[in-house]
Each structure stands twice: as structure tokens, then as C-alpha cells.
Design an enzyme around this catalytic site. Structure first.
Site, mmCIF file in Angstrom:
data_model
loop_
_atom_site.group_PDB
_atom_site.id
_atom_site.type_symbol
_atom_site.label_atom_id
_atom_site.label_comp_id
_atom_site.label_asym_id
_atom_site.label_seq_id
_atom_site.Cartn_x
_atom_site.Cartn_y
_atom_site.Cartn_z
ATOM 1 N N ASP A 182 0.869 -1.171 0.000
ATOM 2 C CA ASP A 182 0.000 0.000 0.000
ATOM 3 C C ASP A 182 0.907 1.222 0.000
ATOM 4 O OD1 ASP A 182 -2.245 1.586 0.012
ATOM 5 O OD2 ASP A 182 -3.234 0.486 1.626
ATOM 6 N N TRP A 183 0.362 2.340 -0.428
ATOM 7 C CA TRP A 183 1.174 3.535 -0.674
ATOM 8 C C TRP A 183 1.672 4.110 0.669
ATOM 9 C CZ3 TRP A 183 -0.347 1.077 -4.527
ATOM 10 C CH2 TRP A 183 -0.131 1.469 -5.845
#
Length: 689
Positions: free
Chosen positions: A221-222
Site C-alpha cells: 500500500d502507498w
């Protein structure tokens, strides 16, 4: 390939892309936020939109709505349609669907997921993945695993039993891998047992890649990566969005400084890291590129087509749930009333915007008000706003500057003068509503809606409440209104779908994929102390263990507002007696269960028949019932069909965390056939030898 080329595959080169190998003609990997629609193009290293003129997508209903259809065929249509849009935009990877389990109705991202039951989520995620990937676009199932709250999501450490992990929170991911053959998976922000999920050796290497034989790509995930050693050795393949919190950029950093960029390359060259680690990551990424952008079988996509509008409308219509309908108050057929009052901000507010990464730039959105005007004629519709939510801000909730009393007084005047009132409210994807990075603060409707509904009911008894939300809400006014509809976030075709349901042109057939509790304290996650939810900022403890959703309410004998699997229709269904193929089976046998279902009403309708099992006696405690089958069947007036289910040993098993394996114990099992988790219409039992 050179070491530099292989390492460059493993980290971002822009906000939503990572490098290919230009020298060898291998294209870059381009991803897009997905699940409900293909997000607009972003600037190279910003979250801001790039302001293209040709990236406005079809908005499909939220995944809670898809789960409420209880229809795997509709899920495949959803995946195929959104996959075609991603393909048209030349995306390698669509960042969705999400299958995190609904543990608390306060979780800001519940609307992105597929409900509280692992069996339902498993059966619905597989066809979605197959639909997306039939277009040569990789689905990316998220967030692996246990991303069940937004409070402290980046650092919270989840403490959970292995049994609850395997029985409740992992099955949908396992089905995505082993049945859906998903090509990519996204790690979660949180930790489990002290290690961040985006580089968690137990989750990613042992369970995902070793036990389940996943051959695809693990994407972070970012901003979910924190350490080079763990990123190299913990099973991560592509690192995205480092030095961000997932929603805002905290300064600018070169992509070469990512944990899997220069530090990884330097460690390979110095001998600190095994080259086999790099080769495995590169091979997985190349395999995904060959399955997607380099596939010779990749079809052509299409974007915002009439077929996609029709699909979005069909998904929305099948997911709408009729919760209450005293004396057949609904449907409101055309010509039945001269003056229809529509009250509520959600009748006109865009519910495609907001919510975090699911916010979409849609080509169009039919509001509920517009849909009702199209259906009944403008001169029959009177609209009043009634309440106001204010402007959404990141990390805050700015109150409206409009006068609440004035809005309410105007709404009451409209209601008093109308034949019937349609109140259209709910939540709205503002911060602290249904929104990424912030959980809800209470179970109540926001912005004074409860007070407004009660005031409307005092001046006009003919009120239908239509709730648009991704979460359960409390309903202090429930016994005062004749009809309640749960409408979810319905996408581009929201207004048309709702109007079709309300007018009776479409018979509602959705069933709740979540339980609606009477009060927050009744929920398993909230029945203990703050350490159970939301934790102390460092750790959270899943004290309800395997008893999530209806498993908790049933086992603890707690009444709910509306149960899992519940939904009314404009017709009625009669369940016959279930018949089983044998009263005694061995672990290698299958058991077939058949039930006749008859439409005893006057209109065509669809019913979802649900099969639950109960293990009468087991070494480890088990819930009172567990969903192990569902079938949606369409019946004309007076028509009867036989619905059949097949149970196998796996359906009877529980996870023994002392032995670390699934166990189906010999003994007596009860089969319950129901129209919901609490509406059981037939029973049978059998012995597992």
C-alpha cells in the site's frame, strides 16, 4: 537483465507506475485505484488529478452493494465491466477489490469491502477477479490482512488468535488466490504480531507464497514500507508511495531512495542480500506483465459504454435492500400520489466523490432526485434539503454554514403539504463518515437526521426512509416510519436504480451482507475495553476472536435491528422441507441438500436461499451457525424451483490453532435453511463419520 534493470522493477517511478525494461521492450506497470471505478490520471508525483479530459469513468456501486446482491453472476459482470474500463485506459493493475472483514460498523472503509462473513466474501470475490482478469488486467486484492480500522492504521499492531485469522480474516484472500488465481495482492498498512503487513514474512512468504502457492506480485500500500531488510526478505515485490501517508505527499523524495531501490541494489552488490531474492521479485513482476500488457490474447477495452451503464444499474438494483415495508407501503406506483416530497441532502449530493482512494471522476451521475423526477415527472416532485453536511476536508469535518433550523422548517413545510415523503439520507463519504483514514465516531446518523426524520413523521405519517451508506446506522425512529430502504453508494446509475425499486418496476432482492446492531455496545469488537477497539494507538486486541458479525449476536443471544442475510421483497416466498442425500457421510463424501422454493405472491421476485451449519459438539467452541451456501433464484408468480447445495468436509471444518490445521470432527451436524441468519425455514441433521 542487469542488476539495475531488475531492481528498477521493484519500486515506483511515479505516483502510480513502476518501471519496465525499455531496452528489452518490456512495458512499465501502470496501476489505478479501483474497486468501484477506474480513477482519474494523477500528476507524476502528486495525488492531484492531472486534469485530463478523457479519463472520466463509469462509477459502479460500492462493494457493500455488490455483496448485498448475493449473486456471483453479478459479481462477474461487475469485474468484467470495470476490467474493460481499466483495459481501455491501458492499466496493468486495478487496485481492488477489497475483502477485509466488517468487524465494526465504525470502520471508515467498510463500504469498500464485502461484508462480515468470510464465506460470502470468498464466493463474491472470485468471479470479480475472473471478470477483471479476463481483460488482461491484474486484479489486486487488498488489504492483506486485518486492515479493519482506519484509526492508527499505519502503526496499529493487531493481536489475534491464529484460529480467528484463518477462519474469519483470511478465507476471502485464500479463495482469491486458489480459486480466482489473482495476479496481484496489496499489503495492509497495519502490523500483525509486531510486523508491518507489507513486509510480513509469516503473511507473505509462509502463508501466501508457500502454503497457498501464490505466483503473482505483492504490492505495498502507498507508504506501507518501513525497512529495507524486511522489504527484501519479507515477501514484498513492488514498493509504492513511500514517504507518503497514503493520501498526502509529505515532501519530495527521489524514487531511487525507496527501500527497494538504491539500498536494495547496494545490498545485492555487497553480498548483504541474496540475488535469489531479487530474481524472485523480478520474475513475479515479469510474469504479471506477460499476463497483462504483453499478453497476445489481450482483448480491446471500452469506456463509459451503454453496456457499462446498464451493468452499473443492474448491480445497484440487485443490491438495494428493503428493510421495512408495513402494509405494502412500497412500491409507489406512478400516478398513486400527486405530491411526492423528497427530503434530504443525499438526494442531490454526489456520493461518487470523497471517501479517500475510491473518490472518482465520473462521466455522469444520476442523483436520486433526478431519478425520481425522471420516473414520476417534475411536477409531482417537491424537494427540500432538510439538513446539510458541510464541506469535506482532509482530516477534518467542516460544519455547514447553512442554518439548520431554517433547513428543517423548510423541509417540514414541504412534508406537511405532500401526499408521501421520501427521506433520502444516510452517510456521505465525508471525513468521519464512510471515508479512508478516519473511522466514524458513532453509530448514529450525522447532521441531525434522526431529529429531522422524527419531526417529519409528526407532520406526515407516510414516510419512507432511504439510507445511502456503506455502514449500519442506528434507527431511533424505526417504529414510527412504515418503510426503510438500505441503498448503499450506488454509482453513476444511483437515481435510476432507486427510482426503479421505489416505483416497483424492479422488485428489491438485496440481502444484508452485514448485521445492523441495535446499539454499538452490542457489537463484538465494542463489547470489551478500548484495547479491543480502537486500541491504544500501539496495539489492538481482537477479543471477540472468531465471533464476528452474526456469529457474535447468535452465540451471545443478542437481538439485532436487522440480521445478516435479511431483505424483504414485494412478493412472498414459501420454503418447502429440505431433503438431504444421506443421514450419514464419511469425510470423503459430499452431501446434497435440496429445498423447493415457491413464489406465493403476485409479482416476479428473486430470493436468496441461505444454508447455515451447526456443529452440535466439538473440541473447540464454535459459533451457533456459519454460512456455508447461498443461491439466488428468480421466480414468477406461483412458480416453484428446487434449490440444491453440496456440502463437503471443508465446509464442516474449523481451524485447530494447536495443531495448525483444519479439522472436521466426527459427530452430528445440523443444517439450517434460512431467509436470513435469524429466519430459519427448515432444518435437517446428519452424522459425519
Amino acid at each position: 537483465m542487469t542488476l539495475e534493470e531488475k531492481a528498477a522493477l521493484c519500486h515506483a517511478q511515479s505516483k502510480f507506475s513502476s518501471k519496465g525494461v525499455p531496452r528489452l521492450g518490456i512495458p512499465d506497470v501502470w496501476s489505478a485505484d479501483g474497486s468501484h471505478g477506474v480513477s482519474d490520471e494523477k500528476l507524476w508525483d502528486e495525488w492531484s488529478g492531472a486534469q485530463w479530459t478523457n479519463d472520466s469513468c463509469t462509477a459502479f456501486p460500492a462493494l457493500t452493494c455488490l455483496a448485498a446482491t448475493f449473486n456471483p453472476d453479478i459479481s462477474r459482470l461487475y469485474g468484467k465491466s470495470i476490467g474493460e474500463e481499466a483495459l481501455y485506459r491501458n492499466k496493468t493493475m486495478l487496485l481492488g477489490p477489497g475483502v477485509n472483514i466488517y468487524r465494526t460498523p465504525l470502520n471508515g472503509r467498510n463500504f469498500e469491502y464485502m461484508g462480515e462473513d468470510p464465506f460470502l466474501a470468498s464466493r463474491m470475490v472470485v468471479p470479480y477477479i475472473q471478470g477483471v482478469q479476463s481483460n488482461g488486467v491484474a486484479a489486486c486484492v487488498k488489504h492483506f490482512a486485518l486492515n479493519n480500522q482506519e484509526i492508527s492504521r499505519g502503526e496499529i499492531n493487531v493481536n489475534i488468535s491464529e484460529r480467528a485469522l484463518h477462519e474469519i480474516y483470511l478465507p476471502a484472500f485464500k479463495a482469491a488466490v486458489q480459486e480466482g488465481n489473482v495476479w496481484s495482492i496489496m499489503g495492509a498498512y497495519n502490523k500483525i504480531w509486531g510486523v508491518h503487513c507489507c513486509h510480513n514474512d509469516l503473511l507473505l512468504n509462509k502463508i501466501l507464497k508457500n502454503d497457498w502457492k501464490f505466483d503473482g506480485v505483492v504490492v505495498s500500500d502507498w507508504g506501507g514500507v518501513h525497512n529495507t531488510d524486511q522489504a527484501v526478505n519479507g515477501g514484498l515485490d513492488i514498493e509504492m508511495g513511500t514517504y507518503t501517508n497514503g493520501l498526502t505527499t509529505q515532501g519530495h523524495f527521489p524514487f531511487s531512495s525507496y527501500y527497494l531501490a538504491d539500498p536494495f541494489l547496494k545490498g545485492i552488490k555487497s553480498g548483504e542480500y541474496e540475488i535469489s531474492k531479487l530474481d524472485d521479485k523480478a520474475a513475479r513482476i515479469l510474469r504479471m506483465i506477460l499476463r497483462t500488457t504483453m499478453s497476445v490474447n489481450r482483448p480491446f477495452g471500452r469506456f463509459v459504454s451503454p453496456e457499462h451503464s446498464l451493468a452499473a444499474r443492474q448491480i445497484a438494483e440487485e443490491g438495494v435492500v428493503l428493510l421495512k415495508n408495513d402494509k405494502q407501503f412500497l412500491p409507489i406506483t406512478q400516478g398513486k400520489y400527486k405530491k411526492i416530497a423528497v427530503i434530504g441532502e443525499n438526494a442531490t449530493r454526489s456520493l461518487i466523490l470523497g471517501g479517500g482512494s475510491t473518490s472518482l471522476k465520473a462521466a455522469y451521475e444520476i442523483s436520486p432526485l433526478q431519478g425520481l423526477k425522471n420516473k414520476y415527472g417534475e411536477n409531482h416532485i417537491l424537494y427540500s434539503m432538510g439538513y446539510a453536511s458541510g464541506r469535506p476536508l482532509y482530516g477534518a469535518e467542516e460544519p455547514s454554514k447553512l442554518n439548520i433550523d431554517s433547513l428543517q422548517n423548510a423541509a417540514l413545510a414541504v412534508a406537511r403539504d405532500a401526499d408521501v415523503v421520501l427521506f433520502i439520507g444516510g452517510l456521505n463519504k465525508n471525513y468521519y463518515q464512510d471515508c479512508e483514514s478516519g473511522d466514524r465516531k458513532s453509530l448514529s446518523l450525522p447532521f441531525g437526521q434522526d431529529k429531522l426524520i422524527q419531526a417529519i413523521q409528526r407532520v406526515n405519517k407516510n414516510v419512507a426512509v432511504i439510507l445511502l451508506s456503506g455502514n449500519a446506522v442506528s434507527m431511533p425512529w424505526l417504529d414510527k416510519v412504515p418503510a426503510v430502504v438500505q441503498g448503499w453508494y450506488l454509482g453513476s446509475e444511483a437515481g435510476n436504480a432507486l427510482a426503479d425499486i421505489i416505483s416497483g418496476e424492479v422488485n428489491p432482492s438485496g440481502k444484508l451482507p452485514i448485521s445492523f446492531p441495535k446499539k454499538l455496545e452490542d457489537v463484538g469488537a465494542h463489547a470489551f475495553d478500548k484495547l479491543s477497539y480502537p486500541g491504544d494507538g500501539v496495539s489492538v486486541y481482537y477479543k471477540e476472536d472468531i465471533l464476528v458479525g452474526y456469529r457474535w449476536y447468535d452465540t451471545k443471544n443478542i437481538p439485532v435491528l436487522f440480521p445478516f442475510g435479511y431483505g424483504l421483497s414485494y412478493t412472498t416466498f414459501q420454503y418447502g422441507k429440505p431433503v438431504i442425500s444421506s443421514k450419514s457421510i464419511t469425510p470423503s463424501d459430499s452431501l446434497v441438500i435440496k429445498i423447493p422454493i415457491k413464489n406465493t405472491g403476485k409479482v416476479v421476485g428473486k430470493e436468496t436461499v441461505q444454508l447455515y451449519i451447526n456443529d452440535e459438539k466439538s473440541s473447540l467452541s464454535r459459533p451457533v451457525k456459519e454460512l456455508k451456501g447461498f443461491k439466488k433464484v428468480s421466480l414468477g408468480p406461483g412458480e416453484e424451483k428446487t434449490v440444491s447445495f453440496t456440502l463437503k468436509k471443508e465446509d464442516l471444518s474449523y481451524y485447530d490453532d494447536k495443531e495448525n490445521k483444519w479439522v472436521a470432527e466426527p459427530g452430528k451436524f445440523n443444517i439450517m435453511i434460512g431467509a436470513s441468519a435469524t429466519d430459519i425455514r427448515g432444518r435437517e441433521d446428519f452424522i459425519l463419520k
